[in-house]
Design a protein around this motif. Structure first.
Motif, PDB file in Angstrom:
ATOM      1  N   TYR A   3       4.473 -16.559  -0.034  1.00 30.95           N
ATOM      2  CA  TYR A   3       3.590 -16.410  -1.182  1.00 30.95           C
ATOM      3  C   TYR A   3       3.228 -17.809  -1.670  1.00 30.95           C
ATOM      4  CZ  TYR A   3       5.084 -11.543  -1.444  1.00 30.95           C
ATOM      5  OH  TYR A   3       5.336 -10.238  -1.164  1.00 30.95           O
ATOM      6  N   ASN A  54      -5.551  -2.131  -2.774  1.00 28.90           N
ATOM      7  CA  ASN A  54      -4.202  -1.891  -3.256  1.00 28.90           C
ATOM      8  C   ASN A  54      -4.029  -0.505  -3.858  1.00 28.90           C
ATOM      9  OD1 ASN A  54      -3.137  -4.411  -2.544  1.00 28.90           O
ATOM     10  ND2 ASN A  54      -4.039  -5.364  -4.345  1.00 28.90           N
ATOM     11  N   PRO A  61      -1.112   3.657  -5.791  1.00 28.77           N
ATOM     12  CA  PRO A  61      -0.805   2.469  -4.978  1.00 28.77           C
ATOM     13  C   PRO A  61      -0.773   2.803  -3.491  1.00 28.77           C
ATOM     14  CG  PRO A  61       0.722   2.674  -6.821  1.00 28.77           C
ATOM     15  CD  PRO A  61      -0.056   3.962  -6.759  1.00 28.77           C
ATOM     16  N   ASP A  64       2.319  -1.771   0.528  1.00 29.09           N
ATOM     17  CA  ASP A  64       2.509  -3.088  -0.057  1.00 29.09           C
ATOM     18  C   ASP A  64       2.206  -4.184   0.962  1.00 29.09           C
ATOM     19  OD1 ASP A  64       4.670  -3.242   1.654  1.00 29.09           O
ATOM     20  OD2 ASP A  64       6.148  -2.787   0.082  1.00 29.09           O
ATOM     21  N   GLN A  66       4.042  -6.293   2.499  1.00 33.53           N
ATOM     22  CA  GLN A  66       4.917  -6.384   3.663  1.00 33.53           C
ATOM     23  C   GLN A  66       4.419  -5.509   4.807  1.00 33.53           C
ATOM     24  OE1 GLN A  66       7.646  -8.426   4.072  1.00 33.53           O
ATOM     25  NE2 GLN A  66       7.601  -7.728   6.188  1.00 33.53           N
ATOM     26  N   THR A 115      -4.101 -10.199  -3.486  1.00 37.02           N
ATOM     27  CA  THR A 115      -3.074  -9.793  -4.437  1.00 37.02           C
ATOM     28  C   THR A 115      -2.407  -8.515  -3.944  1.00 37.02           C
ATOM     29  OG1 THR A 115      -4.375 -10.724  -6.252  1.00 37.02           O
ATOM     30  CG2 THR A 115      -2.606  -9.188  -6.840  1.00 37.02           C
ATOM     31  N   SER A 116      -1.085  -8.509  -3.895  1.00 38.56           N
ATOM     32  CA  SER A 116      -0.348  -7.346  -3.409  1.00 38.56           C
ATOM     33  C   SER A 116      -0.215  -6.306  -4.514  1.00 38.56           C
ATOM     34  CB  SER A 116       1.042  -7.760  -2.937  1.00 38.56           C
ATOM     35  OG  SER A 116       1.875  -8.029  -4.049  1.00 38.56           O
ATOM     36  N   THR A 117       0.360  -5.159  -4.165  1.00 39.32           N
ATOM     37  CA  THR A 117       0.580  -4.101  -5.157  1.00 39.32           C
ATOM     38  C   THR A 117       1.554  -4.538  -6.233  1.00 39.32           C
ATOM     39  OG1 THR A 117       2.250  -3.183  -3.677  1.00 39.32           O
ATOM     40  CG2 THR A 117       0.055  -2.215  -3.573  1.00 39.32           C
ATOM     41  N   THR A 118       2.354  -5.578  -5.948  1.00 38.13           N
ATOM     42  CA  THR A 118       3.296  -6.082  -6.949  1.00 38.13           C
ATOM     43  C   THR A 118       2.664  -7.141  -7.842  1.00 38.13           C
ATOM     44  OG1 THR A 118       4.094  -7.841  -5.488  1.00 38.13           O
ATOM     45  CG2 THR A 118       5.176  -5.683  -5.326  1.00 38.13           C
ATOM     46  N   GLY A 119       1.405  -7.515  -7.530  1.00 39.52           N
ATOM     47  CA  GLY A 119       0.719  -8.537  -8.317  1.00 39.52           C
ATOM     48  C   GLY A 119       0.904  -9.945  -7.786  1.00 39.52           C
ATOM     49  N   ALA A 120       1.633 -10.104  -6.688  1.00 40.87           N
ATOM     50  CA  ALA A 120       1.864 -11.429  -6.113  1.00 40.87           C
ATOM     51  C   ALA A 120       0.611 -11.940  -5.410  1.00 40.87           C
ATOM     52  CB  ALA A 120       3.027 -11.372  -5.126  1.00 40.87           C
TER      53      ALA A 120
END
Length: 331
Positions: A3, A54, A61, A64, A66, A115-120
């Motif tokens: 990231y 996403n 959602p 992710d 990964q 941007t991932s589903t976690t917001g990263a």
């Protein structure tokens, strides 16, 4: 995988005074040079024109970050297994193919930072280079301002696949290779496809070999082309000059008809017309879908698995591994 806290850093040198968040950046240079190809080195090109969605249409959602990494890793691993870089060769055994490979990830500038589903914030270039992809950042092959012919495509492609879909046309520019295969994260190689490469190399009049999807258009995850700057320019000009209507598709041929939402306004509609429906069709070969892009649909379900060379995962009939639990049942 990696990231980035400042995902822009490290890529400014690829552009002249603009940032990668500008959708119409001026392309300056490749991140890396094209590796030496040779007449047995096939180029494989995976195009990422936009960041993966996403959420679905209902706002739920999706997979992710990964899981995307897993998909890109599986594709790279498959190519290692069916080329001269296979484990058999490493272990001192003769490979079951004569062809080597170079794998590319061609990114639109809008897909460099996602941007991932976690917001990263995900540095897609770092992710793909870490997996061994040769990363290239290209803008769309034809920009809106260049669309000086029939206005329908110019005005409506944004509501279909978007101009960024045309970034995959840069595959034609990888002329260090005798042949280039367009693939997608859903493409899974089970066996070498030397017979397709052999036939095209033996007969240089064949400009492309491909599978067609159920909609009658070329499957962009299983298309082999003969790279050429001349062909690249010709395809671009076909896009600019050819009239399109929702009722009759490209050039009145019916190919890609349907308008926005059909997918026919983008690369798969354009290339199907270029090779099959234009006033001067370009010599090409249609491959058996169940052998070279088996999606486990009703038409292909009876195909002997030992005869399947390339599979297509991520379909309703053949979901990807990350949508299944340990028993193989879909979530």
């Amino acid at each position: 995988y990696m990231y980035s806290t400042d995902a822009i850093t490290g890529y400014e040198e690829c552009y002249d005074g603009t940032t990668i968040i500008d959708p119409y950046v001026t392309y300056k240079k490749d991140l890396i040079s094209i590796p030496e190809g040779g007449n047995k080195n096939i180029g494989y090109v995976m195009t990422i024109s936009t960041c993966p969605a996403n959420v679905d249409a209902a706002g739920n959602p999706l997979i992710d970050a990964q899981s995307y990494y897993d998909a890109y890793a599986v594709l790279r691993h498959c190519l290692c297994a069916i080329t001269t870089q296979s484990e058999e060769l490493i272990n001192g055994l003769p490979p079951n193919t004569k062809y080597d490979y170079t794998i590319y990830a061609v990114l639109h500038p809008d897909a460099v930072v996602c941007t991932s589903t976690t917001g990263a914030q995900i540095d897609m270039v770092a992710v793909l280079k870490d997996l061994g992809y040769n990363v290239k950042i290209y803008d769309e092959a034809v920009k809106e301002v260049e669309m000086t012919g029939d206005p329908y495509v110019k005005n409506n492609i944004v509501n279909d696949v978007g101009f960024e879909d045309l970034v995959r046309l840069h595959s034609y520019r990888l002329t260090a290779h005798p042949l280039v295969m367009m693939v997608e994260p859903s493409t899974m190689f089970l066996e070498p496809i030397d017979e397709v490469f052999d036939s095209m190399i033996a007969d240089d009049s064949i400009e492309a070999s491909y599978v067609k999807s159920s909609d009658g258009l070329i499957d962009m995850g299983s298309m082999i082309i003969r790279p050429s700057e001349t062909t690249f320019d010709s395809v671009k000009q076909t896009l600019i000059d050819t009239p399109y209507t929702a009722a009759n598709g490209w050039g009145g041929s019916g190919i890609g008809a349907g308008g926005p939402g059909s997918g026919g306004l983008g690369s798969k509609g354009l290339l199907t017309y270029y090779y099959e429906g234009s006033p001067a069709p370009v010599p090409s070969t249609e491959l058996d879908k169940c052998t070279y892009s088996n999606d486990m649909s009703a038409a292909c379900r009876t195909k002997n698995i030992n005869e399947v060379k390339v599979a297509k995962i991520g379909t309703e009939d053949c979901p990807p591994a990350w949508k299944c639990d340990d028993t193989g049942e879909e979530f």
